[in-house]
Scaffold this motif. Structure first.
Motif, PDB file in Angstrom:
ATOM      1  N   PRO A  65      98.757 138.575  -1.047  1.00 31.59           N
ATOM      2  CA  PRO A  65      98.294 137.532  -0.117  1.00 31.59           C
ATOM      3  C   PRO A  65      96.763 137.416  -0.086  1.00 31.59           C
ATOM      4  N   SER A  66      96.079 138.556  -0.151  1.00 32.72           N
ATOM      5  CA  SER A  66      94.605 138.558  -0.104  1.00 32.72           C
ATOM      6  C   SER A  66      94.030 137.760  -1.266  1.00 32.72           C
ATOM      7  N   VAL A  67      94.529 138.048  -2.480  1.00 34.20           N
ATOM      8  CA  VAL A  67      93.982 137.403  -3.682  1.00 34.20           C
ATOM      9  C   VAL A  67      94.332 135.919  -3.711  1.00 34.20           C
ATOM     10  N   LYS A  68      95.578 135.601  -3.357  1.00 33.55           N
ATOM     11  CA  LYS A  68      95.992 134.190  -3.442  1.00 33.55           C
ATOM     12  C   LYS A  68      95.272 133.325  -2.410  1.00 33.55           C
ATOM     13  N   LEU A  69      95.052 133.852  -1.209  1.00 31.72           N
ATOM     14  CA  LEU A  69      94.271 133.085  -0.234  1.00 31.72           C
ATOM     15  C   LEU A  69      92.833 132.930  -0.722  1.00 31.72           C
ATOM     16  N   ALA A  70      92.291 134.000  -1.348  1.00 33.35           N
ATOM     17  CA  ALA A  70      90.907 133.942  -1.854  1.00 33.35           C
ATOM     18  C   ALA A  70      90.753 132.905  -2.961  1.00 33.35           C
ATOM     19  N   TRP A  71      91.843 132.561  -3.648  1.00 38.10           N
ATOM     20  CA  TRP A  71      91.774 131.507  -4.662  1.00 38.10           C
ATOM     21  C   TRP A  71      91.355 130.183  -4.022  1.00 38.10           C
ATOM     22  N   TYR A  72      91.883 129.922  -2.834  1.00 41.41           N
ATOM     23  CA  TYR A  72      91.643 128.644  -2.168  1.00 41.41           C
ATOM     24  C   TYR A  72      90.467 128.654  -1.192  1.00 41.41           C
ATOM     25  N   ALA A  73      90.248 129.797  -0.538  1.00 39.52           N
ATOM     26  CA  ALA A  73      89.378 129.776   0.647  1.00 39.52           C
ATOM     27  C   ALA A  73      88.697 131.106   0.896  1.00 39.52           C
ATOM     28  N   THR A  74      87.624 131.053   1.668  1.00 40.35           N
ATOM     29  CA  THR A  74      87.046 132.281   2.223  1.00 40.35           C
ATOM     30  C   THR A  74      87.690 132.471   3.595  1.00 40.35           C
ATOM     31  N   ALA A  75      88.042 133.715   3.903  1.00 41.02           N
ATOM     32  CA  ALA A  75      88.772 133.973   5.145  1.00 41.02           C
ATOM     33  C   ALA A  75      88.140 135.126   5.910  1.00 41.02           C
ATOM     34  N   LYS A  76      88.298 135.095   7.224  1.00 40.74           N
ATOM     35  CA  LYS A  76      87.767 136.185   8.064  1.00 40.74           C
ATOM     36  C   LYS A  76      88.649 136.349   9.300  1.00 40.74           C
ATOM     37  N   GLN A  77      88.593 137.540   9.876  1.00 39.34           N
ATOM     38  CA  GLN A  77      89.295 137.790  11.134  1.00 39.34           C
ATOM     39  C   GLN A  77      88.582 137.009  12.239  1.00 39.34           C
ATOM     40  N   ALA A  78      89.372 136.469  13.175  1.00 40.17           N
ATOM     41  CA  ALA A  78      88.767 135.710  14.281  1.00 40.17           C
ATOM     42  C   ALA A  78      89.254 136.231  15.635  1.00 40.17           C
ATOM     43  N   GLY A  79      89.753 137.472  15.649  1.00 40.36           N
ATOM     44  CA  GLY A  79      90.135 138.071  16.931  1.00 40.36           C
ATOM     45  C   GLY A  79      91.568 138.569  16.962  1.00 40.36           C
ATOM     46  N   LYS A  80      91.856 139.374  17.983  1.00 39.01           N
ATOM     47  CA  LYS A  80      93.186 139.951  18.172  1.00 39.01           C
ATOM     48  C   LYS A  80      93.834 139.301  19.388  1.00 39.01           C
TER      49      LYS A  80
END
Length: 288
Positions: A168-183
């Motif tokens: 999931p990490s690599v495939k999302l990175a193909w499309y977008a930059t992602a970050k945690q936004a809270g719990k």
């Protein structure tokens, strides 16, 4: 605008005869402050078309209608899909004209509204496939804020070398930059799940293009390498990619040509490394 609290959620569910099902991963948000927090974190503007998957009883839908130009809601449960426009008409009549509801599975329906932002409390069991499918099929999606199981959030944003870095990490990175936004704590949901949730924010970027062929072919080729590398994540890439490449020697040749150590493991590679490996396989002469 009135946002839905615990009393309204229970009342709506009772009126509709709805009992949240585990099968559909239904956990309804009943805390207005959490809805406001999600909407704020999504950073929507007045010209955004928000895509919401799994709107349920409409808690987040009402919050999104306050800020977005339009909301396109995809709901698999026919009872909930039919009830959503009436709920919006009841609690925010002035916003009702800007809601578009599609009844169906987000992995299969056609979304013709050209959404610009995915904002959703995603069912835990389909969160990753839904995010990746929508990014693959809706080029208009520029950003997103999704609420998923905390463990899934950790995996989606993980970088190379992390213990939870994987497919999931690599495939999302193909499309977008992602970050945690809270719990998000379990207490804001009905029924109360037995896990924490996490918010993941992402922004689409240009995809890493392979040197030959078109972008879609490059994505499929790269994802095939990713799947093979993580199917046996404890093995070196020389061994893990043997089936994909046509043998360990062929895998080693391709890896060296791509500038990747054959003794490395998948969890050490970036999405660009995987893209180079896929490109090199296409460039290698066949041995047979």
């Amino acid at each position: 605008m009135t946002l839905l609290g615990p009393a309204e959620i229970r009342e709506l569910a009772a009126e509709l005869g709805v009992r949240p099902t585990k099968q559909l991963g239904q956990n309804f948000v009943h805390d207005p402050n959490t809805v406001r927090r999600i909407v704020r974190a999504a950073e929507l503007s007045a010209d955004d078309v928000a895509l919401e998957v799994g709107p349920g009883l409409g808690s987040l839908t009402l919050g999104l209608l306050e800020v977005a130009d339009k909301v396109c809601a995809v709901e698999i449960d026919p009872v909930l899909a039919k009830a959503l426009p009436a709920t919006v008409q009841r609690f925010a009549p002035e916003q009702a004209g800007r809601l578009h509801v599609i009844e169906g599975d987000a992995l299969r329906v056609d979304v013709d509204q050209k959404p610009t932002a995915l904002v959703a409390n995603l069912p835990y069991n389909v969160a990753v496939p839904v995010v990746l499918h929508l990014l693959a099929t809706l080029p208009s999606l520029r950003k997103g804020l999704v609420m998923v199981q905390k463990e899934v959030a950790d995996r989606l944003v993980a970088g190379p070398g992390s213990r939870v870095y994987g497919v999931p990490s690599v495939k999302l990175a193909w499309y977008a930059t992602a970050k945690q936004a809270g719990k998000v704590p379990p207490s804001v949901f009905w029924p109360v799940p037995n896990v924490d949730s996490g918010l993941v924010a992402f922004t689409r970027r240009e995809t890493p293009l392979e040197e030959t062929g078109d972008a879609e072919a490059g994505r499929k080729a790269t994802f095939a390498v990713v799947d093979a590398a993580f199917a046996q994540r404890r093995k070196t890439l020389r061994a893990a990619l043997a089936g994909w490449a046509g043998g360990p020697d062929a895998a080693e040749r391709i890896l060296r040509a791509a500038g990747v150590d054959p003794g490395a493991r998948g969890e050490q590679l970036t999405v660009h490394d995987f893209t180079r490996i896929a490109s090199q396989r296409q460039a290698q002469p066949s041995h047979g």
